[in-house]
Design an enzyme around this catalytic site. Sequence first.
Site, PDB file in Angstrom:
ATOM      1  N   ASP A   1       0.802  -1.203   0.099  1.00  0.00           N
ATOM      2  CA  ASP A   1      -0.170   0.141  -0.035  1.00  0.00           C
ATOM      3  C   ASP A   1       1.143   1.323  -0.045  1.00  0.00           C
ATOM      4  OD1 ASP A   1      -2.834   1.006   0.524  1.00  0.00           O
ATOM      5  OD2 ASP A   1      -1.676   1.891   2.178  1.00  0.00           O
TER       6      ASP A   1
ATOM      7  N   GLU B   1       1.626   0.077  -4.907  1.00  0.00           N
ATOM      8  CA  GLU B   1       1.395   1.269  -5.620  1.00  0.00           C
ATOM      9  C   GLU B   1       2.185   2.159  -5.648  1.00  0.00           C
ATOM     10  OE1 GLU B   1      -3.488   2.276  -4.050  1.00  0.00           O
ATOM     11  OE2 GLU B   1      -1.864   1.996  -2.440  1.00  0.00           O
TER      12      GLU B   1
END
Length: 652
Positions: free
Chosen positions: A373, A402
């Site tokens: 994340d 990400e």
Amino acid sequence: MKVFIDDFKLLRIESNEYIDTIILENNEVNWLKNDGFNQYFTLKNPIDFQLNENIIINNVSYPLHIGLVTLTKKFEEKYRTDLKLGFTYSKDKTLFRVFSPVAKAMILVLNDKEYKMNYIEPNFEVEVKGNHEGKSYYYLVKLVDEYIKVLDPYSLAADLNNQIIISDSKIAKINKSPIKLKKYVDANIYEGHVRDLTINLDIKNKGNFLGLIEHSKDLNGSVLDYIKNLGMTHLQLLPIFDFGGVNDEKPNELYNWGYNPEFYMQIDGWYSTNPNDPYERINSLIKVINYAHNIGLGINMDVVYNHVYNHKTNPFDFLVPGYYYRHDKNNQMTDSSFCGNDLETRNYMVRKLIVDSLSYFAKNFQIDGFRFDLMGLMDIETMKRVEETLKEINPDIMLYGEGWNMETEIPVEKRANMNNNYKFMNYAHFNDFFRDGVKGKLHTKELGYGMGNIHLTNKVMDAIIGSPNIFKNPNQALNYIECHDNLTFYDKMLLDKGFDSSEFKISQDFSNHLIAISQGIPFYHAGQEFYRSKSCVENSYNSPDEINRINWKPHLESVKKLRKLLKIRKKYRVYRYDKYSDDIIITREKDLIIYTLKTKAYTLKHYIKPYKTLEKFTLDGGKLIFPSQKALTDKEYLYVSEPGVYIIYYKN
């Protein structure tokens, strides 16, 4: 008056009172300067955190507080350990070890009995004889002038109220993962939230781990069976480590995605049938993973190392104040994560915690991959250390995240984002270039190519061939149009147009099919194959089940079509190049994309049509093997009217 240790030889006193005498045991203190309300004093010898508890100023004793010293590079380089932290259990004894070089004293509380811990730089530790399996524990930590209860950041298990000592002998056997993945492009990833996947099914264990493997008449099998049969190779679960924002005891009271990390190695009780049993939490997850591996499905884990849920209650600042969090040049905590804090992944012991927790899950749960994340808030050196360690454990493990380029104190060239993908090549990145081209840009009314925006044709052509304008190879391109974040594709169409339409399903099919035929890694959000909507709620991280639950429609034609297309992707290796190849030819004829994949044995020609008019394509002796929508063929021609992907097979 307060006294702070700002460096090994520097004290800061918050007071404008005149200081006549100042005494520190086994040291010499000299005035340096006054600066506003602060007075600074230098020390002849480096501070001793355990010896120097107090300082005498004008004949009054004051406790020493930890100031800016833990933010200094000297501190970070001096206090490092590679020893195992947390507890090490055996039937005869248990060793407890905690990293806290600035604590003045520490006490272990084991089932309400206290044990003084010894400082062996840079850790406090104690070995307690006897069998302590099943007992609760915590630490009393003295940083200033009182003891404060602190939980163990390296805890492996908990019940509803306490962290618990566990024994491997009571943990279910985890089978070695059979999942082999030599190239990331061979994977098809399906993202799901444990509760969303199970809460609306005809099963007993709704909302729990065990619900993933329970037989459902609605699905004619389990959730995992459905995902595997759809053509997916990996299920990516939203966070399953211990997180805040839910009530384990009353699971229907609150909802959360789980991006609120509290204890990185504990399994969250919200997904357990008995959250007060630390073994049930662990063993139910192991049952799920073993089941998945038995049917050939990998399990990937969503991990969050960019922030913690609440830094004010997290153990980190009660053990080493400031050290675990990123600060700016003015020594203020940064908030690039928009969660109130950022973990300082560049610090040795923060990096150790990350690597240790990932290794724990890779070994003890045989996790097949990790999704990071906000990976762009981490540093490249940490990601390389993670890769090196995890690939030794499992060479086939997947690593992706990400890779947004977010503002952070990390220098631009050291950020683990998409712009620096060539510096850590074995990580894939969520390809927002693909998403924005097909779906349309977020937070705008711009229609995507999937809805017929032909102005994005050239952009989508680059995305289809693996986005070579961004990446060094297709293994780095994780192609998607929706995930748990932001609007589902169907909801974006609803908001963009302002009304519902049967045409949206055609657009969704078209976009889903573009993912499957493109070079790179296909990624699907649970339910997008049957037009998942979340009632146009964009950020549903704490929305109720009515918004987040999956309303299963496994028998729709759209599901059958995606299953068929993923079989085609698996059958023909030309969809899964790990390098940009001359065998990939993509051209444009007006608003039509022609995408050709060639080998010596066969050619696959794709007509990619974003508009709704009748077209006649020459077959040239080929065979139609996949139509996104209804199509007619005769000996010479293919006739299609709807937008979609139409694949012709030629034997060479």
